[in-house]
Scaffold this active site. Structure first.
Site, short mmCIF file in Angstrom:
data_model
loop_
_atom_site.label_atom_id
_atom_site.label_comp_id
_atom_site.label_asym_id
_atom_site.label_seq_id
_atom_site.Cartn_x
_atom_site.Cartn_y
_atom_site.Cartn_z
N GLU A 201 0.91 -1.68 0.16
CA GLU A 201 -0.07 0.15 -0.18
C GLU A 201 1.22 1.02 -0.07
OE1 GLU A 201 -2.53 -0.49 3.32
OE2 GLU A 201 -3.77 -1.88 2.49
N ASP B 260 -11.66 -10.30 -2.15
CA ASP B 260 -12.68 -10.04 -1.43
C ASP B 260 -14.04 -9.07 -1.87
OD1 ASP B 260 -11.62 -7.95 0.13
OD2 ASP B 260 -11.70 -9.30 2.50
N HIS C 126 -9.66 -5.92 -2.55
CA HIS C 126 -10.79 -5.36 -1.67
C HIS C 126 -11.92 -4.79 -2.91
CE1 HIS C 126 -8.82 -7.33 1.75
NE2 HIS C 126 -7.42 -6.64 0.79
N GLU D 51 -5.43 -10.71 -1.98
CA GLU D 51 -6.26 -10.01 -1.28
C GLU D 51 -7.44 -10.16 -1.93
OE1 GLU D 51 -5.76 -7.49 1.40
OE2 GLU D 51 -2.73 -7.88 1.88
N ASN E 195 2.88 -4.47 -3.77
CA ASN E 195 1.00 -4.59 -3.62
C ASN E 195 0.16 -3.71 -2.93
OD1 ASN E 195 -0.95 -7.30 -2.86
ND2 ASN E 195 -0.82 -6.68 -0.67
C1 XIL Z 1 -6.10 -7.25 7.78
C2 XIL Z 1 -6.31 -8.40 9.02
O1 XIL Z 1 -7.08 -9.25 8.01
C3 XIL Z 1 -7.02 -8.40 9.98
O2 XIL Z 1 -7.70 -9.79 10.63
C4 XIL Z 1 -5.84 -7.69 10.82
O3 XIL Z 1 -6.35 -7.11 12.09
C5 XIL Z 1 -5.60 -5.73 9.85
O4 XIL Z 1 -5.26 -6.45 8.25
N1 XIL Z 1 -5.18 -5.11 3.63
C6 XIL Z 1 -4.25 -5.50 3.82
C7 XIL Z 1 -3.83 -6.61 5.04
O5 XIL Z 1 -3.05 -5.94 3.12
O6 XIL Z 1 -3.31 -6.93 5.89
C8 XIL Z 1 -4.87 -5.99 5.77
O7 XIL Z 1 -5.60 -7.12 6.77
C9 XIL Z 1 -6.51 -6.20 5.75
C10 XIL Z 1 -6.25 -4.47 4.04
#
Ligand code: XIL
Length: 368
Positions: free
Chosen positions: A164, A281, A249, A279, A209
């Site tokens: 990020e 979802d 996401h 990631e 990422n």
């Molecule tokens: C999130 C986890 O899923 C949670 O359990 C934690 O509390 C916070 O982080 N982007 C990312 C991940 O790169 O590391 C994040 O994960 C979600 C958003």
């Protein structure tokens, strides 16, 4: 009378402006009962390795959870475990228990563990705020990466080195998100981290990422442009970098910029980079409540996302951020106001496959 299929397609059209014709592959996919779908290849033979993020509690306590991961995944990644917050409770301690356990589980079951993550503004232990100078920041960052990547050399083959890096709403193409590393070292911390990781494990795949680069709208286009600028610049300077991870996401209420995303993936390929989905979802807080319709909308959004990527290149891997709606980070930030549980993932809370899993299967078979 309208068939069930037509009713669903009409509902999909009405909701969130998704246009799905009965003749489209998605229309057919969503309207065919799961049982009637002859999946040609099992997950072990999908055209990209599929995987999911692991949560340690259920991994230790719930046989159904472990079975679901083993059944579906060729890769896994810890939701936590390799973040600074977990590894570095204090400046002089490294705690590898969680990550070691995840790696053992992955190895025993023939899966790869991805490394997440070495440089991120989030999940930082408080003591890192006391890093006061550029020299100290460089020393700490290098020591961390050498120790962590070195420990798992040859065993963790793909690392989200940088997570990020682009701000939510970049003010220019060269805008970088604030973090202790950015504050103390400026943008040079990114090349430093990548070079250090490459030295610690010359075979590892090094990834940047990022999220929010796939939607329609100026903010998202600016994010894509800023990421492209960063990646081009690193490649131009021969900094080791092998792939870009699209977190994915997705938002049930935001349309995918199909052309913009395909063009971005093509651009990455022409720079010699792989593209991974890291990631996936679908955040469903703004979608209608009815679970059957919601699941279709979630699947349709992921379908658009994967279709736009596949139009340019096959992703080197696809991972979802969790496997079951029972365990998801989504309600931390995106709880629904009607009190219904979020449904962002491929399996429901009873480990039954949802339409999103059928979409993943579809692309896993090589279909478009
Ligand atoms: C999130 C986890 O899923 C949670 O359990 C934690 O509390 C916070 O982080 N982007 C990312 C991940 O790169 O590391 C994040 O994960 C979600 C958003």
């Amino acid at each position: 009378m309208l068939s069930r299929r037509e009713t669903l397609l009409t509902a999909l059209k009405a909701a969130c402006g998704l246009s799905v014709s009965a003749a489209s592959p998605l229309g057919t996919l969503l309207a065919t009962p799961a049982a009637a779908q002859a999946a040609l290849r099992p997950p072990s033979q999908w055209l990209f390795p599929f995987g999911a993020a692991l949560r340690d509690g259920p991994l230790a306590d719930e046989p159904d959870y472990r079975a679901a991961i083993v059944r579906h995944c060729r890769q896994v990644v810890g939701e936590g475990g390799l973040k600074w917050f977990d590894l570095r409770p204090s400046r002089d301690r490294f705690v590898f228990d969680q990550a070691d356990m995840q790696l053992a589980f992955a190895t025993e079951n023939g899966m790869e563990l991805r490394g997440h993550t070495l440089v991120w503004y989030g999940a930082m232990p408080d003591w890192t705020k006391t890093i006061a100078s550029a020299a100290e920041a460089e020393r700490e960052l290098v020591r961390h990466i050498e120790t962590v990547v070195g420990r798992y050399r040859g065993r963790i083959k793909s690392w989200d080195v940088i997570n990020e890096p682009i701000p939510d709403d970049p003010s220019s193409r060269s805008d970088i998100r604030p973090s202790i590393w950015q504050q103390r070292l400026g943008e040079s911390h990114i090349a430093l981290a990548l070079r250090t990781a490459a030295r610690a494990d010359p075979e590892a795949k090094l990834v940047i990422n990022e999220f929010d680069i796939e939607f329609v709208g100026d903010r998202f286009r600016h994010k894509r442009d800023a990421l492209l600028r960063l990646v081009r610049d690193l490649k131009l300077r021969n900094v080791p970098l092998h792939a870009v991870g699209l977190q994915g996401h997705l938002r049930g209420d935001l349309a995918i910029d199909m052309e913009g995303l395909s063009a971005f993936v093509s651009e990455m390929r022409s720079l010699g980079l792989e593209v991974l989905v890291t990631e996936l979802d679908v955040v469903d807080d703004k979608l209608p409540g009815r679970p059957e319709l919601r699941d279709m909308l979630v699947a349709a959004r992921a379908y658009d996302f994967l279709r736009a990527i596949h139009a340019a290149a096959r992703p080197a891997a696809v991972l979802t951020w969790g496997i079951t709606d029972k365990y998801t980070w989504v309600p931390i930030w995106f709880k629904r106001s009607d009190g219904l549980a979020n449904r962002p993932l491929p399996l429901d809370d009873g480990y039954r496959p949802k339409p999103l899993m059928r979409v993943l299967e579809h692309f896993g078979q090589g279909s478009r």
